[in-house]
Design a protein around this motif. Structure first.
Motif, PDB file in Angstrom:
ATOM      1  N   THR A   1       0.830  -1.206   0.000  1.00 11.92           N
ATOM      2  CA  THR A   1       0.000   0.000   0.000  1.00 11.92           C
ATOM      3  C   THR A   1       0.864   1.255   0.000  1.00 11.92           C
ATOM      4  OG1 THR A   1      -1.728  -1.158   1.229  1.00 11.92           O
ATOM      5  CG2 THR A   1      -1.823   1.244   1.252  1.00 11.92           C
TER       6      THR A   1
ATOM      7  N   THR B   1       0.635   6.890  -0.420  1.00 12.80           N
ATOM      8  CA  THR B   1       0.042   5.550  -0.451  1.00 12.80           C
ATOM      9  C   THR B   1      -0.780   5.349  -1.718  1.00 12.80           C
ATOM     10  OG1 THR B   1      -1.831   6.385   0.846  1.00 12.80           O
ATOM     11  CG2 THR B   1      -0.030   5.370   2.059  1.00 12.80           C
TER      12      THR B   1
ATOM     13  N   ARG C   1      -3.664   4.133  -1.861  1.00 14.33           N
ATOM     14  CA  ARG C   1      -5.072   4.386  -1.559  1.00 14.33           C
ATOM     15  C   ARG C   1      -5.167   5.067  -0.199  1.00 14.33           C
ATOM     16  NH1 ARG C   1      -5.850   1.079   2.539  1.00 14.33           N
ATOM     17  NH2 ARG C   1      -4.824  -0.987   2.582  1.00 14.33           N
ATOM     18  N   ALA C   2      -6.343   5.526   0.149  1.00 11.36           N
ATOM     19  CA  ALA C   2      -6.561   6.098   1.471  1.00 11.36           C
ATOM     20  C   ALA C   2      -6.455   4.983   2.520  1.00 11.36           C
ATOM     21  CB  ALA C   2      -7.929   6.765   1.545  1.00 11.36           C
ATOM     22  N   LEU C   3      -5.874   5.287   3.651  1.00  9.10           N
ATOM     23  CA  LEU C   3      -5.733   4.288   4.708  1.00  9.10           C
ATOM     24  C   LEU C   3      -7.031   4.150   5.495  1.00  9.10           C
ATOM     25  CD1 LEU C   3      -2.168   5.034   6.145  1.00  9.10           C
ATOM     26  CD2 LEU C   3      -2.837   3.604   4.194  1.00  9.10           C
ATOM     27  N   ASN C   4      -7.209   2.972   6.083  1.00 14.43           N
ATOM     28  CA  ASN C   4      -8.394   2.749   6.909  1.00 14.43           C
ATOM     29  C   ASN C   4      -8.093   3.056   8.386  1.00 14.43           C
ATOM     30  OD1 ASN C   4      -7.140   0.397   8.051  1.00 14.43           O
ATOM     31  ND2 ASN C   4      -7.795  -0.781   6.243  1.00 14.43           N
ATOM     32  N   VAL C   5      -9.109   2.974   9.201  1.00 15.09           N
ATOM     33  CA  VAL C   5      -8.973   3.332  10.614  1.00 15.09           C
ATOM     34  C   VAL C   5      -7.940   2.442  11.307  1.00 15.09           C
ATOM     35  CG1 VAL C   5     -10.166   3.442  12.831  1.00 15.09           C
ATOM     36  CG2 VAL C   5     -11.316   4.230  10.758  1.00 15.09           C
ATOM     37  N   GLN C   6      -7.973   1.163  11.018  1.00 13.99           N
ATOM     38  CA  GLN C   6      -7.031   0.240  11.651  1.00 13.99           C
ATOM     39  C   GLN C   6      -5.593   0.594  11.295  1.00 13.99           C
ATOM     40  OE1 GLN C   6      -7.805  -3.893  10.885  1.00 13.99           O
ATOM     41  NE2 GLN C   6      -5.989  -4.603  11.979  1.00 13.99           N
ATOM     42  N   GLU C   7      -5.365   0.961  10.048  1.00  9.55           N
ATOM     43  CA  GLU C   7      -4.009   1.314   9.619  1.00  9.55           C
ATOM     44  C   GLU C   7      -3.535   2.595  10.293  1.00  9.55           C
ATOM     45  OE1 GLU C   7      -3.929  -0.658   5.144  1.00  9.55           O
ATOM     46  OE2 GLU C   7      -5.051   1.187   5.505  1.00  9.55           O
ATOM     47  N   TYR C   8      -4.431   3.561  10.449  1.00  9.90           N
ATOM     48  CA  TYR C   8      -4.060   4.781  11.167  1.00  9.90           C
ATOM     49  C   TYR C   8      -3.755   4.491  12.636  1.00  9.90           C
ATOM     50  CZ  TYR C   8      -4.897   8.280   7.537  1.00  9.90           C
ATOM     51  OH  TYR C   8      -4.799   9.069   6.402  1.00  9.90           O
ATOM     52  N   THR C   9      -4.516   3.598  13.223  1.00  9.80           N
ATOM     53  CA  THR C   9      -4.256   3.216  14.609  1.00  9.80           C
ATOM     54  C   THR C   9      -2.877   2.577  14.739  1.00  9.80           C
ATOM     55  OG1 THR C   9      -6.620   2.859  15.038  1.00  9.80           O
ATOM     56  CG2 THR C   9      -5.062   1.813  16.540  1.00  9.80           C
TER      57      THR C   9
END
Length: 265
Positions: A45, A72, A74-82
């Protein structure tokens, strides 16, 4: 500082940072470790990693902020930001040379969009070093300092100030308040310099130089600049005073951008 830059391709165009000049010794391993952790988390990613600020300019002192830009696919998801927040904490704890870690995550399609050339094109070409992946700076030619660049490089000022104001307001420890106040002050000084950069035909990274150049055109703002440097020195200031300075000077800077833009437009 001159030795860090390649020769300008022609008069009026800015030089890019020389990629061959090594980072300061104390920062090599912490940066390498951070790049490994980021790559391990995001995998395919992740398109590329860049670092900016004092570390990229090779002018960091005994410690510095690590300012990463992650491009990246694509846009990152919440889990990836965490998970990125966890990595941020690990990097900050890993070495005494690390003050704070900042991640700016941007999708590749936004970086390469023509509408964003004065923001991401300029930033990657003249303000950042590629630490991993395909260097997107190679996709852009050299830029000259223009009003469009100044606007683009400060187009997120209002939102950033709002977030930092909130952090100051809710801080329950001096460290948290000082961190937010320092970042706000740095952003305001850089934004103030952006008001005069195109007129002066130069782009600066050093905060003191930015302030000095700005004050040549706006000497009446000397007191505000002195107070901003007070925050950068991380001296304790009451919340009310910090918020008032952020609000008053921030609104003036934003209004001045709007005024100049109307005049030029």
């Amino acid at each position: 500082m001159i030795g860090l830059y390649k020769v300008k391709p022609r008069s009026g165009l800015l030089a890019e940072i020389d990629r061959k000049t090594p980072l300061q010794t104390d920062y090599v391993e912490p940066i390498a470790a951070a790049v490994r952790q980021i790559g391990g988390l995001l995998g395919h990613t992740l398109h590329s990693i860049y670092i900016s600020g004092d570390v990229a300019q090779r002018c960091a002192g005994s410690s510095a902020d690590f300012e990463f830009t992650l491009v990246t696919s694509r846009a990152l998801n919440v889990q990836e930001y965490t998970s990125l927040n966890t990595i941020r904490w690990r990097i900050e704890q890993s070495s005494d040379v690390v003050k704070r870690v900042e991640f700016d995550v941007v999708p590749l399609k936004d970086v390469t969009a023509l509408v964003n050339i004065f923001k991401w094109g300029f930033f990657l070409k003249h303000c950042a070093l590629c630490m991993s992946g395909d260097n997107l700076a190679d996709s852009f030619g050299h830029f000259e300092v223009s009003w469009e660049v100044s606007k683009a490089m400060n187009d997120d000022l209002a939102g950033k100030l709002k977030d930092l104001r909130q952090k100051v307001a809710v801080a329950t420890k001096w460290g948290s308040q000082l961190d937010a106040a320092e970042e706000a002050a740095k952003r305001l000084i850089k934004a103030a310099f952006g008001l005069v950069a195109s007129k002066e035909g130069r782009w600066e990274h050093d905060l003191q130089i930015c302030a000095d150049v700005f004050l040549v055109s706006y000497p009446e703002k000397n007191v505000e600049i002195e107070r901003l440097f007070y925050l950068i020195q991380r001296k304790p200031v009451k919340k009310r005073a910090v918020v008032a300075l952020m609000d008053d000077f921030g609104q003036w800077v934003l209004s001045e951008y709007a005024r100049i833009d109307r005049k030029i437009g």
